[in-house]
Design an enzyme around this catalytic site. Structure first.
Site, PDB file in Angstrom:
ATOM      1  N   SER A 129       0.372  -1.049   0.325  1.00  0.00           N
ATOM      2  CA  SER A 129       0.449  -0.076   0.048  1.00  0.00           C
ATOM      3  C   SER A 129       1.141   0.815  -0.092  1.00  0.00           C
ATOM      4  CB  SER A 129      -0.801   0.158   1.182  1.00  0.00           C
ATOM      5  OG  SER A 129      -1.301   1.466   1.291  1.00  0.00           O
ATOM      6  N   LYS A 183      -4.772  -6.781   3.532  1.00  0.00           N
ATOM      7  CA  LYS A 183      -4.699  -5.550   2.447  1.00  0.00           C
ATOM      8  C   LYS A 183      -5.858  -5.455   1.620  1.00  0.00           C
ATOM      9  CE  LYS A 183      -2.490  -1.984  -0.494  1.00  0.00           C
ATOM     10  NZ  LYS A 183      -3.562  -2.516  -1.113  1.00  0.00           N
ATOM     11  N   HIS A 186      -7.181  -3.899   4.773  1.00  0.00           N
ATOM     12  CA  HIS A 186      -7.240  -2.217   4.406  1.00  0.00           C
ATOM     13  C   HIS A 186      -8.010  -1.036   3.565  1.00  0.00           C
ATOM     14  CE1 HIS A 186      -5.008   0.124   2.739  1.00  0.00           C
ATOM     15  NE2 HIS A 186      -3.636   1.333   3.539  1.00  0.00           N
ATOM     16  N   ASN A 187      -8.573  -2.060   2.250  1.00  0.00           N
ATOM     17  CA  ASN A 187      -8.747  -1.579   1.225  1.00  0.00           C
ATOM     18  C   ASN A 187      -9.920  -1.308   1.712  1.00  0.00           C
ATOM     19  OD1 ASN A 187      -6.281  -1.396  -0.028  1.00  0.00           O
ATOM     20  ND2 ASN A 187      -7.431  -1.891  -1.629  1.00  0.00           N
ATOM     21  N   GLU A 190      -9.930   1.886   4.196  1.00  0.00           N
ATOM     22  CA  GLU A 190      -9.358   3.004   3.255  1.00  0.00           C
ATOM     23  C   GLU A 190     -11.275   3.474   2.902  1.00  0.00           C
ATOM     24  OE1 GLU A 190      -6.146   2.344   0.453  1.00  0.00           O
ATOM     25  OE2 GLU A 190      -7.696   3.118  -1.337  1.00  0.00           O
TER      26      GLU A 190
HETATM   27  C1  6PG Z   1      -3.176   1.565  -1.633  1.00  0.00           C
HETATM   28  C2  6PG Z   1      -4.729   1.592  -2.453  1.00  0.00           C
HETATM   29  C3  6PG Z   1      -4.800   1.235  -3.734  1.00  0.00           C
HETATM   30  C4  6PG Z   1      -5.750   1.552  -4.895  1.00  0.00           C
HETATM   31  C5  6PG Z   1      -7.071   1.092  -3.967  1.00  0.00           C
HETATM   32  C6  6PG Z   1      -8.365   0.879  -4.140  1.00  0.00           C
HETATM   33  O1  6PG Z   1      -3.246   0.539  -0.780  1.00  0.00           O
HETATM   34  O2  6PG Z   1      -2.574   1.738  -2.608  1.00  0.00           O
HETATM   35  O3  6PG Z   1      -5.489   0.860  -1.777  1.00  0.00           O
HETATM   36  O4  6PG Z   1      -4.149  -0.189  -3.877  1.00  0.00           O
HETATM   37  O5  6PG Z   1      -6.301   3.106  -3.567  1.00  0.00           O
HETATM   38  O6  6PG Z   1      -6.833  -0.214  -4.841  1.00  0.00           O
HETATM   39  O7  6PG Z   1      -8.780   1.530  -5.302  1.00  0.00           O
HETATM   40  P1  6PG Z   1     -10.673   2.282  -5.895  1.00  0.00           P
HETATM   41  O8  6PG Z   1     -10.565   2.645  -4.529  1.00  0.00           O
HETATM   42  O9  6PG Z   1     -10.207   2.692  -7.423  1.00  0.00           O
HETATM   43  O10 6PG Z   1     -11.335   0.675  -5.906  1.00  0.00           O
END
Ligand code: 6PG
Length: 403
Positions: A129, A183, A186-187, A190
């Site tokens: 990430s 991960k 994590h996303n 996010e």
């Molecule tokens: C990271 C991010 C990166 C990206 C995701 C989400 O950890 O560097 O999470 O991997 O932001 O792939 O992408 P989307 O928001 O386009 O689904």
């Protein structure tokens, strides 16, 4: 004399290129291969004097690596990874290590792990990430796979990862698909963080704050407990003006977002395990709704939205929003951690939740001061059943209820 490079990377997209430069910059020699050879040649030519070898064929690439070989794939998740693994299988030898650094679905990683293990190879599914900048300057890395492969990769991972308080933002997450699973969550987290920021923005906007005033507020928040990369770049984005019209750029950007899948995967997995991830759910749904621009536009001609009734004094409103955002963030992280704990028990992964929070403090997209608080909470009580029950977070939540 044949070249014997320390590391090999396949897939020279922006993340792949930046990772290679990071690894080489830390003293390792690197071989690279890309499906389109011109990309390889351009990349190597653009970086003279570095210990890079651009291989024109997969055979040349494999032969240029010291044993056991360490081959990292930075490819689009899905079929491309399987196709490349099939090409590598007859070319690699027992003990070699293949690392998938993409955003792969953890069940795909488990399937690939079984296939490679059956051939005597070792597979690491590693979440990486931090986007382009993180890849170049130091990402947060979440590797899963056999401990023997981690031991061999550890010096490289630790050398290239971001550092917080002198500690590299990488630990061995667990066996099999554990790294890619973490991960994915994590996303999901996010997504939740971004949705909370969007909702705070929407309320400030409804209350009549200008984008510059909002930028001031987010900058202020970034000085305190909410300090984080996402709050910081929100302030910067709000400050941006369009050079042609002078208008704030956020007012000109189409309110329509896509998604690559990791948020949905988190949601599906939570549903399968009967774990509530309401913030991540709201975030994924908001993205789906945002993508339905034409339907929303058409409906807005007929259906009236509510008139906002934000009656607080402006300064007080901003303060209450801060507290609400902070509390919601605690709830969201609690949910994400609960999901990881549930899956850890189910799969026998023995995830170290405090360790995971600690490697998210730097390098990754959700890096934040707050993650130090989570790390501390798990260090104080490694068996903590629920983050909201840690004394520090109990205090914040109890103070924030009205907000
Ligand atoms: C990271 C991010 C990166 C990206 C995701 C989400 O950890 O560097 O999470 O991997 O932001 O792939 O992408 P989307 O928001 O386009 O689904």
């Amino acid at each position: 004399m044949t070249v014997q490079n320390d590391f090999g990377l396949i897939g020279l997209g922006v993340m792949g290129q930046n990772l290679v430069l990071n690894i080489e910059g830390r003293g390792f020699s690197v071989s690279v291969f890309n499906r389109t050879d011109a990309v390889t040649r351009e990349f190597v030519a653009a970086h003279p004097g570095k210990r890079l070898l651009g291989a024109a064929t997969l055979d040349e690439f494999i032969q240029s690596l010291s044993r056991p070989r360490k081959v990292m794939l930075m490819l689009k998740a899905g079929a491309a990874v399987d196709a490349l693994i099939e090409q590598l299988l007859p070319r690699l030898e027992a003990g070699d290590i293949v690392i998938d650094g993409g955003n792969s679905l953890y069940t795909d990683t488990e399937r690939r792990d079984a296939r490679l293990t059956a051939h005597g190879l070792r597979f690491i599914g590693a979440g990486v990430s931090g986007g382009e900048e993180g890849a170049r300057k130091g990402p947060s890395i979440m590797p899963g796979g056999p401990a023997s492969a981690w031991d061999l990769m550890r010096p490289i991972f630790e050398a290239i990862a971001a550092r917080v308080d002198g500690q590299p933002c990488v630990i061995h997450i667990g066996p099999g698909g554990a790294g890619h699973y973490v991960k994915t969550v994590h996303n999901g987290i996010e997504y939740g963080d971004m949705q909370l920021i969007c909702e705070a923005y929407a309320m400030l906007r409804a209350a009549g704050f200008s984008t510059d005033e909002m930028a001031d507020i987010f900058e202020g928040w970034n000085e305190g407990e909410l300090q984080s990369y996402l709050i910081l770049i929100t302030a910067k984005a709000l400050r941006q003006r369009d050079p042609e019209t002078g208008e704030p750029v956020v007012d000109l950007i189409l309110d329509k977002a896509g998604q690559k899948g990791t948020g949905q995967w988190t949601l599906v997995n939570a549903a399968e395990n009967a774990v509530v991830v309401s913030t991540i759910n709201a975030a994924v749904e908001a993205r789906v709704l945002s993508s339905m621009k034409a339907a929303r536009l058409a409906a807005s001609m007929r259906l009236q939205g509510p008139t906002p009734a934000l009656d607080s004094h402006r300064a007080e409103l901003a303060e209450r929003l801060h507290d609400a955002l902070y509390a919601a963030k605690i709830v969201s992280y609690t949910q994400g951690l609960d999901l990881m704990r549930t899956m850890s028990e189910k799969q026998g992964w023995a995830l170290d939740l405090g360790g995971i929070a600690s490697i998210w403090r730097g390098g990754c997209i959700i890096r934040a001061r707050f993650l130090g608080r989570i790390t501390d909470a798990y260090r104080a009580d490694p068996e903590l059943p629920n983050l909201m029950r840690a004394p520090f977070f109990e205090g914040v939540l109890n103070r924030s209820q009205q907000a």
